[in-house]
Scaffold this active site. Structure first.
Site, PDB file in Angstrom:
ATOM      1  N   HIS A 160     -10.192  -5.377  -3.309  1.00 42.33           N
ATOM      2  CA  HIS A 160      -8.852  -5.544  -2.740  1.00 42.33           C
ATOM      3  C   HIS A 160      -8.949  -5.966  -1.288  1.00 42.33           C
ATOM      4  O   HIS A 160      -9.775  -5.461  -0.535  1.00 42.33           O
ATOM      5  CB  HIS A 160      -8.013  -4.270  -2.881  1.00 42.33           C
TER       6      HIS A 160
ATOM      7  N   ASP B  45       0.846  -1.184   0.000  1.00 39.39           N
ATOM      8  CA  ASP B  45       0.000   0.000   0.000  1.00 39.39           C
ATOM      9  C   ASP B  45       0.886   1.240   0.000  1.00 39.39           C
ATOM     10  O   ASP B  45       1.893   1.316   0.701  1.00 39.39           O
ATOM     11  CB  ASP B  45      -0.914  -0.009   1.238  1.00 39.39           C
ATOM     12  N   ILE B  46       0.509   2.227  -0.785  1.00 39.16           N
ATOM     13  CA  ILE B  46       1.309   3.447  -0.922  1.00 39.16           C
ATOM     14  C   ILE B  46       1.276   4.286   0.360  1.00 39.16           C
ATOM     15  O   ILE B  46       2.177   5.098   0.596  1.00 39.16           O
ATOM     16  CB  ILE B  46       0.800   4.270  -2.137  1.00 39.16           C
TER      17      ILE B  46
END
Ligand code: 5GP
Length: 118
Positions: free
Chosen positions: A104, A34-35
């Protein structure tokens, strides 16, 4: 935040149009970091096929969704968080805070989590 119902950022990651730290790829799904991680380990596992959410999955998607969880189990082991415990999250729709309309599974671990979640 509004849900983007068109081509999502995750389609672009799948198509390698934008970079991501991909940690797993197979025929059915990919997983990447995850960013904006909310835990020491925070991975997103997504099907290659663009299912918008759990709410729109079809009965025929059962084995695909099961596959995402099997990959989550294996990634928890390979990332060293299986023993300590981890959390799997699927946000579905606006009230849950879903911001990307491509199914997701969040795999988060490496710290303790509160219950109930916020
Ligand atoms: P949701 O809020 O829909 O359950 O989760 C979407 C997640 O995608 C968020 O945790 C967010 O940080 C992550 N995310 C959004 N855009 C990108 C991106 O371009 N790259 C990566 N690696 N993660 C992203």
């Amino acid at each position: 935040m509004e849900i983007d119902l068109a081509d999502t950022i995750f389609t672009k990651i799948l198509n390698k149009e934008i970079p991501a730290d991909i940690v797993h790829e197979d025929e059915h799904c990919i997983a990447f970091r995850d960013i904006n991680p909310q835990a020491p380990v925070h991975l997103l596992i997504i099907p290659r096929r663009a299912i918008a959410s759990i709410g729109s999955m079809q009965d025929a998607d059962v084995s695909l969704v099961g596959h995402l969880f099997r990959v989550a189990r294996d990634l928890a082991r390979s990332n060293g968080i299986a023993e300590g415990g981890y959390r799997l999250i699927i946000n579905n729709g606006e009230n849950a805070g879903q911001t990307v309309a491509h199914l997701h599974v969040h795999l988060m671990g490496g710290r303790s989590f509160n219950w109930p979640p916020g």
